[in-house]
Design a protein around this motif. Structure first.
Motif, mmCIF file in Angstrom:
data_model
loop_
_atom_site.group_PDB
_atom_site.id
_atom_site.type_symbol
_atom_site.label_atom_id
_atom_site.label_comp_id
_atom_site.label_asym_id
_atom_site.label_seq_id
_atom_site.Cartn_x
_atom_site.Cartn_y
_atom_site.Cartn_z
ATOM 1 N N MET A 1 0.845 -1.069 -0.091
ATOM 2 C CA MET A 1 0.004 0.148 -0.079
ATOM 3 C C MET A 1 1.028 1.479 -0.043
ATOM 4 O O MET A 1 1.511 1.574 0.783
ATOM 5 C CB MET A 1 -0.991 0.028 1.258
ATOM 6 N N VAL A 2 0.706 2.192 -1.048
ATOM 7 C CA VAL A 2 1.505 3.510 -0.988
ATOM 8 C C VAL A 2 0.493 4.437 -0.643
ATOM 9 O O VAL A 2 -0.368 4.503 -1.264
ATOM 10 C CB VAL A 2 2.161 3.530 -2.292
ATOM 11 N N THR A 3 1.037 5.220 0.051
ATOM 12 C CA THR A 3 0.340 6.480 0.724
ATOM 13 C C THR A 3 1.461 7.684 0.702
ATOM 14 O O THR A 3 2.747 7.528 0.562
ATOM 15 C CB THR A 3 -0.084 6.491 2.162
ATOM 16 N N ASN A 4 0.657 8.894 0.691
ATOM 17 C CA ASN A 4 1.749 10.036 0.589
ATOM 18 C C ASN A 4 1.885 10.556 2.026
ATOM 19 O O ASN A 4 2.561 11.610 2.082
ATOM 20 C CB ASN A 4 0.894 11.164 -0.209
ATOM 21 N N ARG A 5 1.541 9.763 2.917
ATOM 22 C CA ARG A 5 1.652 10.314 4.475
ATOM 23 C C ARG A 5 2.986 9.779 4.755
ATOM 24 O O ARG A 5 3.796 8.998 4.149
ATOM 25 C CB ARG A 5 0.622 9.288 5.496
ATOM 26 N N GLU A 6 3.669 10.709 5.774
ATOM 27 C CA GLU A 6 4.841 10.424 6.294
ATOM 28 C C GLU A 6 4.671 8.998 7.133
ATOM 29 O O GLU A 6 3.662 8.574 7.673
ATOM 30 C CB GLU A 6 5.168 11.417 7.395
ATOM 31 N N PRO A 7 5.802 8.382 6.919
ATOM 32 C CA PRO A 7 5.772 6.969 7.744
ATOM 33 C C PRO A 7 5.500 7.175 9.371
ATOM 34 O O PRO A 7 6.148 7.948 9.923
ATOM 35 C CB PRO A 7 7.187 6.411 7.343
ATOM 36 N N ARG A 8 4.885 6.190 9.854
ATOM 37 C CA ARG A 8 4.555 6.240 11.370
ATOM 38 C C ARG A 8 5.266 4.899 11.707
ATOM 39 O O ARG A 8 4.979 3.764 11.072
ATOM 40 C CB ARG A 8 2.911 6.143 11.351
ATOM 41 N N LEU A 9 6.231 5.010 12.614
ATOM 42 C CA LEU A 9 6.882 3.870 13.180
ATOM 43 C C LEU A 9 6.606 3.567 14.616
ATOM 44 O O LEU A 9 6.242 4.321 15.396
ATOM 45 C CB LEU A 9 8.363 4.110 13.057
ATOM 46 N N LEU A 10 7.061 2.283 14.890
ATOM 47 C CA LEU A 10 6.726 1.598 16.183
ATOM 48 C C LEU A 10 8.021 0.999 16.222
ATOM 49 O O LEU A 10 8.441 0.039 15.813
ATOM 50 C CB LEU A 10 5.654 0.604 16.250
ATOM 51 N N VAL A 11 8.916 1.388 17.440
ATOM 52 C CA VAL A 11 10.182 0.691 17.588
ATOM 53 C C VAL A 11 10.164 -0.166 18.938
ATOM 54 O O VAL A 11 9.559 0.279 19.932
ATOM 55 C CB VAL A 11 11.297 2.046 17.815
ATOM 56 N N ASP A 12 10.493 -1.130 18.743
ATOM 57 C CA ASP A 12 10.376 -2.167 19.705
ATOM 58 C C ASP A 12 11.662 -2.214 20.823
ATOM 59 O O ASP A 12 12.833 -1.140 20.547
ATOM 60 C CB ASP A 12 10.203 -3.770 19.458
ATOM 61 N N SER A 13 11.768 -2.915 21.972
ATOM 62 C CA SER A 13 12.651 -2.686 22.756
ATOM 63 C C SER A 13 14.005 -3.177 22.368
ATOM 64 O O SER A 13 15.131 -2.720 23.007
ATOM 65 C CB SER A 13 12.491 -3.709 23.972
ATOM 66 N N THR A 14 14.123 -3.681 21.158
ATOM 67 C CA THR A 14 15.463 -4.224 20.461
ATOM 68 C C THR A 14 16.440 -3.133 19.917
ATOM 69 O O THR A 14 17.226 -3.173 19.824
ATOM 70 C CB THR A 14 15.475 -5.256 19.683
ATOM 71 N N ALA A 15 15.721 -1.567 19.978
ATOM 72 C CA ALA A 15 16.085 -0.672 19.374
ATOM 73 C C ALA A 15 15.632 0.714 19.983
ATOM 74 O O ALA A 15 15.423 1.648 19.474
ATOM 75 C CB ALA A 15 15.911 -0.673 17.853
ATOM 76 N N GLY A 16 15.705 0.707 21.384
ATOM 77 C CA GLY A 16 15.047 1.782 22.087
ATOM 78 C C GLY A 16 15.684 3.228 21.790
ATOM 79 O O GLY A 16 15.140 4.123 21.657
#
Length: 159
Positions: free
Chosen positions: A1-16
């Motif tokens: 799915m391609v959108t024009n929105r900025e990416p929304r990210l969720l970082v887990d505990s392996t890369a805090g």
């Protein structure tokens, strides 16, 4: 799915540590200390955020909805996320690096007595987080962060 929105990210505990720096770069980045894969998958799907993780197993499970970090080094991680999201907002320091909320500009006069006198006397532009109430200005820490970002994006690792 391609959108024009900025990416929304969720970082887990392996890369805090990466989460804070992505916010400094202007990415909408949530950090989740939980490491239970099913919870992370559920959060990612509910929020529409791509998971950023060093867990190969989790990344395989999510496929293109995950960014599997190839390195444990922060500068390389920053370059990878920027490369894989295909964008960089170039809105440095536009989000609270603690809360992830968009900062608002605040008139200097409103900060009298709320920030150190030296800072008040030597700076004119300020931002504030409307959630946690932290104040931001372009002090020496700002210059340090700009230099660190520049080194990271040029491919130079710190020490």
């Amino acid at each position: 799915m391609v959108t024009n929105r900025e990416p929304r990210l969720l970082v887990d505990s392996t890369a805090g540590r990466l989460a804070r720096w992505l916010r400094i770069l202007g990415f909408d980045t949530e950090y989740v200390a939980a490491s239970e894969p099913s919870r992370l998958v559920r959060l990612s799907r509910q929020s529409g955020r791509r998971i950023v993780t060093r867990s190969e197993r989790l990344a395989r499970r999510l496929g293109p909805q995950a960014i599997h970090l190839a390195s444990e080094h922060l500068p390389e991680q920053l370059r990878q996320v920027i490369g894989q999201t295909g964008c960089w907002k170039r809105r440095l320091f536009s989000r609270c690096n603690i809360c992830n909320v968009a900062l608002i500009e605040i008139p200097k006069e409103h900060l009298a007595g709320r920030i150190p006198v030296y800072v008040y006397n030597h700076h004119d532009r300020f931002s504030a987080c409307p959630v946690c109430g932290r104040y931001y200005w372009q002090g020496t820490h700002y210059q340090y962060m700009l230099e660190a970002i520049e080194r990271a994006l040029e491919g130079k690792n710190d020490g």
